[in-house]
Motif scaffolding. Structure first.
Motif, PDB file in Angstrom:
ATOM      1  N   ALA A 250       0.831  -1.212   0.000  1.00 15.85           N
ATOM      2  CA  ALA A 250       0.000   0.000   0.000  1.00 15.85           C
ATOM      3  C   ALA A 250       0.861   1.256   0.000  1.00 15.85           C
ATOM      4  O   ALA A 250       0.614   2.196  -0.766  1.00 15.85           O
ATOM      5  CB  ALA A 250      -0.946  -0.011   1.203  1.00 15.85           C
ATOM      6  N   LEU A 251       1.882   1.282   0.851  1.00 14.62           N
ATOM      7  CA  LEU A 251       2.760   2.454   0.908  1.00 14.62           C
ATOM      8  C   LEU A 251       3.534   2.629  -0.395  1.00 14.62           C
ATOM      9  O   LEU A 251       3.730   3.755  -0.864  1.00 14.62           O
ATOM     10  CB  LEU A 251       3.702   2.352   2.104  1.00 14.62           C
ATOM     11  N   SER A 252       3.936   1.530  -1.008  1.00 13.01           N
ATOM     12  CA  SER A 252       4.622   1.610  -2.308  1.00 13.01           C
ATOM     13  C   SER A 252       3.689   2.167  -3.382  1.00 13.01           C
ATOM     14  O   SER A 252       4.118   2.950  -4.237  1.00 13.01           O
ATOM     15  CB  SER A 252       5.139   0.225  -2.722  1.00 13.01           C
ATOM     16  N   LYS A 253       2.421   1.788  -3.348  1.00 13.16           N
ATOM     17  CA  LYS A 253       1.446   2.326  -4.309  1.00 13.16           C
ATOM     18  C   LYS A 253       1.227   3.819  -4.082  1.00 13.16           C
ATOM     19  O   LYS A 253       1.050   4.582  -5.036  1.00 13.16           O
ATOM     20  CB  LYS A 253       0.117   1.566  -4.212  1.00 13.16           C
ATOM     21  N   ILE A 254       1.250   4.243  -2.813  1.00 17.16           N
ATOM     22  CA  ILE A 254       1.112   5.669  -2.505  1.00 17.16           C
ATOM     23  C   ILE A 254       2.330   6.431  -3.025  1.00 17.16           C
ATOM     24  O   ILE A 254       2.194   7.492  -3.644  1.00 17.16           O
ATOM     25  CB  ILE A 254       0.903   5.871  -0.988  1.00 17.16           C
ATOM     26  N   VAL A 255       3.525   5.891  -2.809  1.00 15.38           N
ATOM     27  CA  VAL A 255       4.751   6.515  -3.330  1.00 15.38           C
ATOM     28  C   VAL A 255       4.676   6.592  -4.854  1.00 15.38           C
ATOM     29  O   VAL A 255       4.979   7.631  -5.454  1.00 15.38           O
ATOM     30  CB  VAL A 255       6.007   5.737  -2.873  1.00 15.38           C
ATOM     31  N   GLU A 256       4.260   5.511  -5.488  1.00 15.01           N
ATOM     32  CA  GLU A 256       4.163   5.469  -6.952  1.00 15.01           C
ATOM     33  C   GLU A 256       3.214   6.547  -7.476  1.00 15.01           C
ATOM     34  O   GLU A 256       3.487   7.200  -8.480  1.00 15.01           O
ATOM     35  CB  GLU A 256       3.677   4.084  -7.383  1.00 15.01           C
TER      36      GLU A 256
ATOM     37  N   PHE B 200       2.163   9.461  -5.830  1.00 14.17           N
ATOM     38  CA  PHE B 200       2.452  10.844  -5.459  1.00 14.17           C
ATOM     39  C   PHE B 200       3.892  11.276  -5.681  1.00 14.17           C
ATOM     40  O   PHE B 200       4.151  12.456  -5.880  1.00 14.17           O
ATOM     41  CB  PHE B 200       2.039  11.094  -4.005  1.00 14.17           C
ATOM     42  N   THR B 201       4.823  10.340  -5.609  1.00 10.99           N
ATOM     43  CA  THR B 201       6.234  10.674  -5.821  1.00 10.99           C
ATOM     44  C   THR B 201       6.872   9.591  -6.691  1.00 10.99           C
ATOM     45  O   THR B 201       7.752   8.856  -6.236  1.00 10.99           O
ATOM     46  CB  THR B 201       6.987  10.811  -4.482  1.00 10.99           C
ATOM     47  N   PRO B 202       6.425   9.487  -7.941  1.00 10.58           N
ATOM     48  CA  PRO B 202       6.903   8.394  -8.798  1.00 10.58           C
ATOM     49  C   PRO B 202       8.421   8.400  -9.007  1.00 10.58           C
ATOM     50  O   PRO B 202       9.002   7.343  -9.247  1.00 10.58           O
ATOM     51  CB  PRO B 202       6.156   8.606 -10.107  1.00 10.58           C
ATOM     52  N   HIS B 203       9.048   9.558  -8.865  1.00 13.44           N
ATOM     53  CA  HIS B 203      10.510   9.612  -9.025  1.00 13.44           C
ATOM     54  C   HIS B 203      11.241   8.903  -7.872  1.00 13.44           C
ATOM     55  O   HIS B 203      12.431   8.637  -7.968  1.00 13.44           O
ATOM     56  CB  HIS B 203      10.977  11.067  -9.154  1.00 13.44           C
ATOM     57  N   LEU B 204      10.520   8.553  -6.800  1.00  5.99           N
ATOM     58  CA  LEU B 204      11.126   7.867  -5.659  1.00  5.99           C
ATOM     59  C   LEU B 204      10.683   6.410  -5.542  1.00  5.99           C
ATOM     60  O   LEU B 204      11.043   5.735  -4.578  1.00  5.99           O
ATOM     61  CB  LEU B 204      10.776   8.602  -4.357  1.00  5.99           C
ATOM     62  N   MET B 205       9.924   5.933  -6.521  1.00  3.70           N
ATOM     63  CA  MET B 205       9.336   4.597  -6.367  1.00  3.70           C
ATOM     64  C   MET B 205      10.348   3.465  -6.418  1.00  3.70           C
ATOM     65  O   MET B 205      10.048   2.362  -5.989  1.00  3.70           O
ATOM     66  CB  MET B 205       8.206   4.362  -7.364  1.00  3.70           C
ATOM     67  N   ASN B 206      11.558   3.708  -6.876  1.00  2.00           N
ATOM     68  CA  ASN B 206      12.570   2.651  -6.889  1.00  2.00           C
ATOM     69  C   ASN B 206      13.372   2.593  -5.591  1.00  2.00           C
ATOM     70  O   ASN B 206      14.242   1.744  -5.443  1.00  2.00           O
ATOM     71  CB  ASN B 206      13.513   2.827  -8.081  1.00  2.00           C
ATOM     72  N   LYS B 207      13.069   3.490  -4.662  1.00  2.78           N
ATOM     73  CA  LYS B 207      13.749   3.496  -3.363  1.00  2.78           C
ATOM     74  C   LYS B 207      13.038   2.512  -2.430  1.00  2.78           C
ATOM     75  O   LYS B 207      11.818   2.439  -2.393  1.00  2.78           O
ATOM     76  CB  LYS B 207      13.705   4.891  -2.732  1.00  2.78           C
ATOM     77  N   GLU B 208      13.831   1.768  -1.688  1.00  2.00           N
ATOM     78  CA  GLU B 208      13.251   0.815  -0.734  1.00  2.00           C
ATOM     79  C   GLU B 208      12.705   1.562   0.480  1.00  2.00           C
ATOM     80  O   GLU B 208      13.344   2.486   0.996  1.00  2.00           O
ATOM     81  CB  GLU B 208      14.312  -0.189  -0.301  1.00  2.00           C
ATOM     82  N   LEU B 209      11.522   1.168   0.926  1.00  2.00           N
ATOM     83  CA  LEU B 209      10.938   1.768   2.120  1.00  2.00           C
ATOM     84  C   LEU B 209      11.585   1.136   3.352  1.00  2.00           C
ATOM     85  O   LEU B 209      11.594  -0.086   3.484  1.00  2.00           O
ATOM     86  CB  LEU B 209       9.425   1.531   2.154  1.00  2.00           C
ATOM     87  N   PRO B 210      12.120   1.950   4.260  1.00  4.28           N
ATOM     88  CA  PRO B 210      12.732   1.400   5.477  1.00  4.28           C
ATOM     89  C   PRO B 210      11.691   0.668   6.322  1.00  4.28           C
ATOM     90  O   PRO B 210      10.575   1.172   6.512  1.00  4.28           O
ATOM     91  CB  PRO B 210      13.276   2.626   6.212  1.00  4.28           C
ATOM     92  N   ILE B 211      12.041  -0.470   6.848  1.00  4.37           N
ATOM     93  CA  ILE B 211      11.106  -1.289   7.606  1.00  4.37           C
ATOM     94  C   ILE B 211      10.577  -0.556   8.834  1.00  4.37           C
ATOM     95  O   ILE B 211       9.403  -0.692   9.187  1.00  4.37           O
ATOM     96  CB  ILE B 211      11.725  -2.668   7.997  1.00  4.37           C
ATOM     97  N   ASN B 212      11.416   0.283   9.470  1.00  6.62           N
ATOM     98  CA  ASN B 212      10.941   1.025  10.637  1.00  6.62           C
ATOM     99  C   ASN B 212       9.879   2.056  10.256  1.00  6.62           C
ATOM    100  O   ASN B 212       8.976   2.343  11.047  1.00  6.62           O
ATOM    101  CB  ASN B 212      12.101   1.681  11.403  1.00  6.62           C
ATOM    102  N   MET B 213       9.958   2.589   9.039  1.00  7.09           N
ATOM    103  CA  MET B 213       8.930   3.521   8.563  1.00  7.09           C
ATOM    104  C   MET B 213       7.630   2.772   8.267  1.00  7.09           C
ATOM    105  O   MET B 213       6.545   3.270   8.554  1.00  7.09           O
ATOM    106  CB  MET B 213       9.409   4.276   7.321  1.00  7.09           C
ATOM    107  N   ILE B 214       7.752   1.596   7.699  1.00 12.13           N
ATOM    108  CA  ILE B 214       6.563   0.783   7.420  1.00 12.13           C
ATOM    109  C   ILE B 214       5.872   0.435   8.732  1.00 12.13           C
ATOM    110  O   ILE B 214       4.656   0.594   8.865  1.00 12.13           O
ATOM    111  CB  ILE B 214       6.937  -0.493   6.629  1.00 12.13           C
TER     112      ILE B 214
END
Length: 157
Positions: A116-122, A124-138
């Protein structure tokens, strides 16, 4: 405003497109004090569900825990329709909207939260979608999911 404004139903395809392009929807919840609570939220429509994110504490979270029945509204105003109008009360609005009812819950499954968070990044901020989401942020982010019971899409032009 016209007393008998006609609105028309959006097709399923038009509803799908509006879900995809709209950036903000309004989440309506029930408060323990008996008052409704509505707030604007960024969202993503994915897998026939609405996903939103935010802080893990606050009024919206408390309200969802109190009563998981919610509504969600999306709209876009396209223009004011006033050409040839001489009476201010006859001005109208060209718009598209969706109103839905559903059941909200907090997503606890880390895989579903990550998707879900990856879809939100995709969205609203598609230029950052290849960055891994830190597990502590998730883990530290609340993800709200709305299972949609029913909805209606309307337009006027």
């Amino acid at each position: 405003m016209r007393h008998r404004t006609k609105t028309y139903l959006l097709t399923n395809e038009e509803i799908e497109k509006l879900f995809q392009r709209a950036e903000i929807g309004r989440l309506g919840t029930h408060s323990e004090d008996g008052y409704p609570y509505v707030l604007p939220m960024h969202f993503v429509y994915y897998d026939n569900k609405i996903y939103m994110h935010g802080l893990p504490k606050g009024k919206k979270i408390d309200n969802i825990k109190f009563n998981s029945n919610v509504c969600f509204e999306i709209d876009e105003m396209l223009s004011l329709l006033y050409d040839g109008v001489e009476n201010p009360c006859d001005v109208n609005t060209e718009f598209n909207s969706i109103i839905l009812r559903g059941q909200a819950s907090l997503v606890n499954n880390l895989e579903e939260k990550s998707i879900a968070l990856s879809k939100i990044v995709e969205k609203f901020t598609p230029h950052l979608m290849n960055k891994e989401l830190p597990i502590n942020m998730i883990k530290g982010t609340a993800v709200i999911k709305i299972e949609i019971f029913d909805y209606v899409g309307r337009y006027y032009k």
